[in-house]
Write an enzyme that holds these catalytic residues in place. Structure first.
Site, short mmCIF file in Angstrom:
data_model
loop_
_atom_site.label_atom_id
_atom_site.label_comp_id
_atom_site.label_asym_id
_atom_site.label_seq_id
_atom_site.Cartn_x
_atom_site.Cartn_y
_atom_site.Cartn_z
N LYS A 195 0.86 -1.19 0.00
CA LYS A 195 0.00 0.00 0.00
C LYS A 195 0.89 1.23 0.00
CE LYS A 195 -3.58 2.47 2.48
NZ LYS A 195 -4.62 2.41 3.49
N ARG A 205 -10.63 10.14 1.73
CA ARG A 205 -10.48 10.85 3.00
C ARG A 205 -11.54 11.94 3.14
NH1 ARG A 205 -3.82 11.12 2.91
NH2 ARG A 205 -3.52 8.85 2.82
N LYS A 217 1.48 10.04 5.73
CA LYS A 217 1.52 8.62 6.09
C LYS A 217 2.79 7.93 5.59
CE LYS A 217 -3.49 8.12 6.61
NZ LYS A 217 -4.67 7.21 6.44
N GLU A 233 7.30 -6.82 1.25
CA GLU A 233 6.10 -6.70 2.08
C GLU A 233 5.13 -7.86 1.84
OE1 GLU A 233 5.42 -4.72 4.49
OE2 GLU A 233 6.77 -3.01 4.28
N LYS A 248 -2.14 -1.54 -3.91
CA LYS A 248 -3.00 -0.36 -3.83
C LYS A 248 -2.16 0.90 -3.89
CE LYS A 248 -6.03 1.91 -0.61
NZ LYS A 248 -6.54 1.97 0.73
N SER A 274 -10.18 5.59 -4.81
CA SER A 274 -11.12 6.71 -4.97
C SER A 274 -10.67 7.73 -6.02
CB SER A 274 -11.34 7.39 -3.62
OG SER A 274 -10.11 7.83 -3.07
N TYR A 313 -14.96 1.05 -7.09
CA TYR A 313 -16.21 1.80 -6.96
C TYR A 313 -17.06 1.66 -8.22
CZ TYR A 313 -13.61 3.59 -3.02
OH TYR A 313 -12.87 3.67 -1.87
C1 PBG Z 1 -7.26 3.78 5.44
C2 PBG Z 1 -7.66 3.48 4.06
C3 PBG Z 1 -7.50 4.37 2.99
C4 PBG Z 1 -8.08 3.77 1.88
C5 PBG Z 1 -8.57 2.52 2.27
N1 PBG Z 1 -8.28 2.35 3.63
C6 PBG Z 1 -6.93 5.75 2.95
C7 PBG Z 1 -5.62 6.01 3.51
O1 PBG Z 1 -4.78 5.14 3.71
O2 PBG Z 1 -5.39 7.20 3.81
C8 PBG Z 1 -8.15 4.41 0.52
C9 PBG Z 1 -9.15 3.89 -0.43
C10 PBG Z 1 -9.47 4.79 -1.57
O3 PBG Z 1 -8.83 5.83 -1.81
O4 PBG Z 1 -10.40 4.45 -2.30
N2 PBG Z 1 -6.69 2.83 6.22
#
Ligand code: PBG
Length: 324
Positions: A195, A205, A217, A233, A248, A274, A313
């Site tokens: 990720k 968010r 992050k 990982e 991701k 997203s 989505y």
């Molecule tokens: C948070 C989480 C995130 C997403 C899924 N779980 C956002 C982040 O890590 O800040 C993002 C999913 C998306 O953007 O569709 N643990």
């Protein structure tokens, strides 16, 4: 010319015979946003067509998605600011929004695979996936018991698969042990293994109001410049007991997906996040792209790159198109 590549493309029949990869509704997982209230439905501004839904509407939506042939959903809660704290206490409150809704979905559509999100951020007053110390450090080992407790609470509510998205080290093993100790040996773990610290999560968010209050992050999510690290990982999570792994975001990371699918001996998921959804929607709203065609092309690209399942989505719409 002895060889003409175009001969294998002359008709739809021949093209369908030589097609290497097939997108199916059974590959799709639909992410859903849950909010407080009764009969509440509010559109996410940066994700036109995607809504936060209150519990009973989520249950209805799950029934519909299952009727379309979508095998699973992944659930995210929009938690009231007043319920957020440093240790994400609300995440294991059995009467809280998230766990209540999981129980309701399980009762109504028992066959639908419920995937839960394991990370502190939706419940955290700091907006981080881990526990934040007084001087702003995201503490790894202090976060692990919180993730374990959250996972067990989700399993107890009816989750089929827990999906840690927090990127703390060692979390898969700790979660596996906690699930087993509590009798949930059949609850699986889908690890968000690779990720990345991505700007493509922006609209998500917004949806949950879960952006970090301070900092970013980057000390836990991966550097977008790395691919070897993704393999490390993935291997770690598999050795700790992950049943499935994830890459991701999706579209900007197809090379990572390909690399992971080549080394992984467990199924590989990809999260079409997203921001990727927002891009296609926005272009389509401007009349710049043919929405249906670019969606199907993008989802097929994930299959070609090696994905076994796709969190997207676009799942609902795609299933509707494919039904016709
Ligand atoms: C948070 C989480 C995130 C997403 C899924 N779980 C956002 C982040 O890590 O800040 C993002 C999913 C998306 O953007 O569709 N643990």
């Amino acid at each position: 010319m002895l060889i003409r590549g175009r001969r294998n493309r002359v008709s739809e029949g021949i093209r369908s015979l030589v097609r290497e990869h097939h997108l199916q509704v059974s590959d799709l997982i639909m992410p859903l946003f849950i909010c407080e209230g009764i009969n509440k439905k509010s559109e996410i501004t940066s994700m036109p067509g995607i809504f936060r839904l209150s519990s009973e509407l989520i249950v209805e939506e799950c029934r519909y998605l299952y009727s379309l042939g979508i095998p699973g959903v992944v659930l995210f809660p929009a938690i009231d600011d007043t319920k957020k704290d440093k240790t994400a206490t609300e995440s294991w409150n059995p009467d809280g929004l998230y766990l209540k809704t999981i129980r309701a979905i399980k009762a109504a559509v028992p066959e639908l695979v419920i995937i839960t999100d394991v990370a502190l951020d939706p419940y955290s007053s700091d907006g981080h996936d881990g526990f934040v110390s007084d001087d702003g450090e995201i503490l790894n080992d202090e976060t692990l018991p919180l993730l374990a407790r959250m996972s067990v609470a989700q399993a107890r509510a009816g989750a089929d698969i827990v999906a840690p998205s927090d990127m703390m080290d060692g979390r898969v093993e700790v979660i596996r042990q906690a699930l087993d100790e509590n009798g949930f040996t059949n609850v699986g773990i889908l690890a968000y293994s690779a990720k990345y610290a991505s700007a493509f999560y922006g609209p998500f968010r917004d949806a949950l109001d879960s952006a970090p209050k301070k900092g970013d992050k980057k000390t836990y999510q991966m550097d977008p410049a790395n691919v070897r690290e993704a393999l490390r990982e993935v291997n770690l999570d598999i050795s700790e007991g992950a049943d499935m792994v994830m890459v991701k975001p999706g579209l900007p990371y197809l090379d990572v997906l390909r690399a992971v699918s080549e080394i992984s001996d467990v199924p590989v998921a990809v999260y079409n996040v997203s921001g990727e959804y927002a891009m296609l929607r926005a272009a389509a709203q401007n009349g710049w792209l043919d929405y249906k065609k670019v969606v199907l092309e993008s989802l097929t690209a994930f299959k070609r790159a090696g994905a076994d399942m796709i969190l997207t989505y676009h799942a609902r719409e795609t299933a509707e198109w494919m039904k016709k």
